[in-house]
Design an enzyme around this catalytic site. Structure first.
Site, PDB file in Angstrom:
ATOM      1  N   ASP A   7       0.885  -1.169   0.000  1.00  0.00           N
ATOM      2  CA  ASP A   7       0.000   0.000   0.000  1.00  0.00           C
ATOM      3  C   ASP A   7       0.918   1.212   0.000  1.00  0.00           C
ATOM      4  O   ASP A   7       1.481   1.580   1.032  1.00  0.00           O
ATOM      5  CB  ASP A   7      -0.886  -0.055   1.262  1.00  0.00           C
ATOM      6  CG  ASP A   7      -1.654   1.246   1.493  1.00  0.00           C
ATOM      7  OD1 ASP A   7      -1.700   2.091   0.573  1.00  0.00           O
ATOM      8  OD2 ASP A   7      -2.214   1.410   2.596  1.00  0.00           O
ATOM      9  N   LYS A  69       2.907  11.158  -3.730  1.00  0.00           N
ATOM     10  CA  LYS A  69       1.777  10.499  -4.394  1.00  0.00           C
ATOM     11  C   LYS A  69       0.759  11.498  -4.933  1.00  0.00           C
ATOM     12  O   LYS A  69       0.044  11.215  -5.891  1.00  0.00           O
ATOM     13  CB  LYS A  69       1.111   9.566  -3.387  1.00  0.00           C
ATOM     14  CG  LYS A  69       0.007   8.708  -3.964  1.00  0.00           C
ATOM     15  CD  LYS A  69      -0.489   7.748  -2.916  1.00  0.00           C
ATOM     16  CE  LYS A  69      -1.665   6.946  -3.344  1.00  0.00           C
ATOM     17  NZ  LYS A  69      -2.113   6.030  -2.293  1.00  0.00           N
ATOM     18  N   GLU A 170      -7.267   0.602  -4.138  1.00  0.00           N
ATOM     19  CA  GLU A 170      -7.200   0.497  -2.672  1.00  0.00           C
ATOM     20  C   GLU A 170      -8.506  -0.009  -2.066  1.00  0.00           C
ATOM     21  O   GLU A 170      -8.480  -0.909  -1.216  1.00  0.00           O
ATOM     22  CB  GLU A 170      -6.806   1.858  -2.076  1.00  0.00           C
ATOM     23  CG  GLU A 170      -5.353   2.204  -2.390  1.00  0.00           C
ATOM     24  CD  GLU A 170      -5.023   3.679  -2.243  1.00  0.00           C
ATOM     25  OE1 GLU A 170      -5.892   4.441  -1.773  1.00  0.00           O
ATOM     26  OE2 GLU A 170      -3.897   4.061  -2.604  1.00  0.00           O
ATOM     27  N   ASP A 192     -12.458   5.957   3.280  1.00  0.00           N
ATOM     28  CA  ASP A 192     -10.999   5.975   3.445  1.00  0.00           C
ATOM     29  C   ASP A 192     -10.532   7.377   3.831  1.00  0.00           C
ATOM     30  O   ASP A 192     -10.447   8.273   2.996  1.00  0.00           O
ATOM     31  CB  ASP A 192     -10.354   5.518   2.122  1.00  0.00           C
ATOM     32  CG  ASP A 192      -8.836   5.514   2.188  1.00  0.00           C
ATOM     33  OD1 ASP A 192      -8.251   5.986   3.190  1.00  0.00           O
ATOM     34  OD2 ASP A 192      -8.215   5.037   1.218  1.00  0.00           O
TER      35      ASP A 192
END
Ligand code: AMP
Length: 571
Positions: A7, A69, A170, A192
């Site tokens: 992850d 990211k 994800e 999330d």
């Protein structure tokens, strides 16, 4: 050889491995399972990754890269880049093919290379923990990641010496970690809430098929914002006590920010917290200025409530796209460290009308799902039978439709068909039916036609893997080459979408306009990676180049990045 699940998060990275029916989250030498996704370039040329790099945020923000990211796979002119340029303390500049570069200690790095440092460290941790080489990984990305971002993530893996065997979403990974989707049909919502971003993804799971119904997110909403609100409160208290505003001193404020995060985490467990910070700054004559700070959970909740409420506006957005009421969801999965906050859990339960699943650690749930998928893929590779994919263009394959590269012409009545391959069988950890991931393309994929218009080749939400072919004709007499420009997005105007890249087909036969037919084939693989081919139907000549993605390095520079990595030790 082990295949791990990674992850690769905005804030933290987690690596896990599934073997012998057990999934293990792998810890570093000091037993830590979260690796901060931070890279710091030291004055002596060394590179540190993870915890030591995070510590350097306070002392050397210019050469310490966090949140890479957010920028990976973005073009220089994208909204996200413009925003980041204003916010990030490190330098970014425009590189070749519109790709941004990060500048640290006089050297330029692509975003993929920065992520590669994090992946290398994750790989080191895994190799040490497993006691064997790790060369393959399943890596997760947000469901909203576009082609460029997915490809750049793959490149990051390559540069780190890892073959990325599959990129999975994800939320899909989180669902896999809960063993959802086996058999019965159900809809799940994945909430999330991480350090820097919030995402809500709605999935339909049926018989091991995972379909993304909708995904919505706020890429600037996370636990960091709560930390900032607490740090502001601390700065006010400091100002009151010492008539000194720590906001004017970046180092002092960074200290408060770090302490604010610890207070926030503390208040997930206890009702009140006391903090004593020594030497936050120095006053007149070098006097030490300390801070004593108290906060209760209800004070924290008052600060966090407006931020937490914003997450539900995003959930509403996702529900509106899926055209489903909140009651249509059978299970709610929590992902991300910020879902440990009691206020968040309470509000999630109120909003969705049922308690969320929280058995699996929300920081680790995505890596665990990735590891499960990695194990399943390994079993396939070790000999379980896979139905062969249909031959492209063969019987049952895509039939081309005709569309000239001219402005203003309506699309043909018979749009091209998808050649949907039969789902692939995969091994499974527990011997039940293997998980088959069926994701969809998050955006439409289109080709530019004359006049700057878009002709959609792959519709939004098309199930992947898929393959579609469209035929186009030349737009001028004696045209010897075509440039097939590709973008991702819904807008009819090409320029308003995300430009992905182009394929050039040269050496067309001399003919009048409209007489040369070019077949454009889009292939989207299981990871959502797009390949574009252009073929002159008369000669069979195919463009030798696949899609040249902007903001993603070509092979040449991948090799260069790999060479640089080989020369740089990390710790
Ligand atoms: P992630 O991006 O999923 O790694 O989540 C990181 C975020 O979770 C950071 O903002 C952390 O401060 C936050 N976090 C981690 N643990 C806790 C906790 N126990 N209580 C509140 N927030 C937490």
């Amino acid at each position: 050889m082990a295949v791990v699940g990674i992850d690769l998060g905005t804030t933290n990275t987690v690596v896990a491995c599934a073997r012998g029916g057990q999934v293990q989250v792998l810890a570093d030498e000091q037993g830590r399972r979260l690796l901060p996704s931070v890279v710091s370039f030291l004055p002596n040329g060394e590179v540190v990754v993870g915890h030591p790099a995070k510590e350097r945020l306070a002392i050397d923000a210019k050469n310490t890269i966090a949140s890479a990211k957010r920028l990976i796979g973005r073009s220089w002119d994208s909204k996200e880049m413009v925003r980041a340029r204003q916010r990030f303390p490190f330098e970014v500049k425009e590189g070749p093919r519109e790709g941004p570069l990060v500048v640290a200690r006089g050297h330029d790095y692509t975003l993929a290379e920065i992520s590669a440092f994090v992946l290398r460290r994750a790989r080191q941790i895994a190799e040490r923990a497993l006691g064997e080489p790790v060369e393959r990984a399943v890596v997760t990305v947000p469901a909203s990641f576009n082609e460029l971002q997915r490809t750049a993530t793959k490149v990051a893996g390559q540069v780190a010496g890892l073959e990325v065997v599959r990129i999975i979403n994800e939320p899909t990974a989180a669902a896999l970690a809960y063993g959802l989707g086996r058999g019965s049909h159900e809809r799940i919502a994945v909430y999330d809430f991480g350090g820097g971003t919030f995402d809500c993804t709605l999935l339909a799971l049926s018989d091991n098929v995972f379909e993304v119904l909708a995904t919505a997110g706020d890429s600037y909403l996370g636990g960091d914002d709560i930390d900032l609100a607490v740090a502001e409160r601390m700065a006010d208290a400091f100002l009151k006590a010492h008539r000194y505003d720590p906001r004017a001193n970046p180092q002092a404020f960074e200290r408060l920010r770090g302490a604010a995060e610890a207070i926030k985490m503390d208040l997930s467990l206890v009702e009140r917290s006391h903090t004593r910070l020594k030497e936050v700054a120095f006053g007149v004559g070098g006097a030490h200025l300390d801070l004593d700070f108290d906060m209760t959970r209800s004070e924290l909740e008052a600060l966090a409530t407006p931020l937490v409420e914003r997450t539900f506006a995003v959930c509403q957005e996702a529900l509106a796209v899926a055209q489903l009421p909140v009651s249509a969801f059978d299970k709610i999965v929590l992902v991300g460290g910020s879902t440990r906050i009691p206020l968040v859990r309470r509000r999630v339960e109120q909003f969705f009308g049922r308690p969320p699943l929280d058995r699996v650690n929300p920081d680790e749930v995505v890596a665990i799902g990735a590891a499960i998928q990695a194990a399943a893929l390994t079993e396939v590779a070790q000999g379980r039978s896979i139905p062969p994919p249909p031959v492209p263009g063969g019987p049952g394959g895509p039939r081309p439709s005709m569309r000239p590269l001219l402005p203003g012409l309506p699309p043909p009545p018979s749009a091209s068909r998808t050649s949907s391959r039969p789902p692939r069988a995969m091994g499974d950890l527990h011997g039940a039916r293997p998980p088959v991931l069926a994701d969809v393309t998050p955006w439409a994929l289109a080709v530019e036609t004359v006049g700057g218009w878009c002709d959609v080749v792959v519709q939004r939400n098309a199930k992947i893997p898929c393959e579609r072919t469209r035929a186009f004709t030349t737009s001028s007499d004696m045209q010897s080459a075509v440039n097939v420009r590709v973008a991702q997005g819904e807008d009819p105007l090409f320029g308003n979408n995300t430009y992905l890249g182009e394929v050039e087909l040269v050496g067309l036969r001399a003919a009048r306009r409209g007489e040369v037919t070019i077949q454009v084939r889009f292939e989207v693989d299981e990871s959502g990676t797009l390949k574009v081919f252009a073929t002159d139907t008369a000669t069979g000549h195919e463009a030798h180049a696949l899609l040249q993605l902007v903001a993603v390095s070509g092979e040449q520079s991948i090799e260069k990045m790999q060479a640089r990595q080989a020369a740089l030790k990390i710790h």
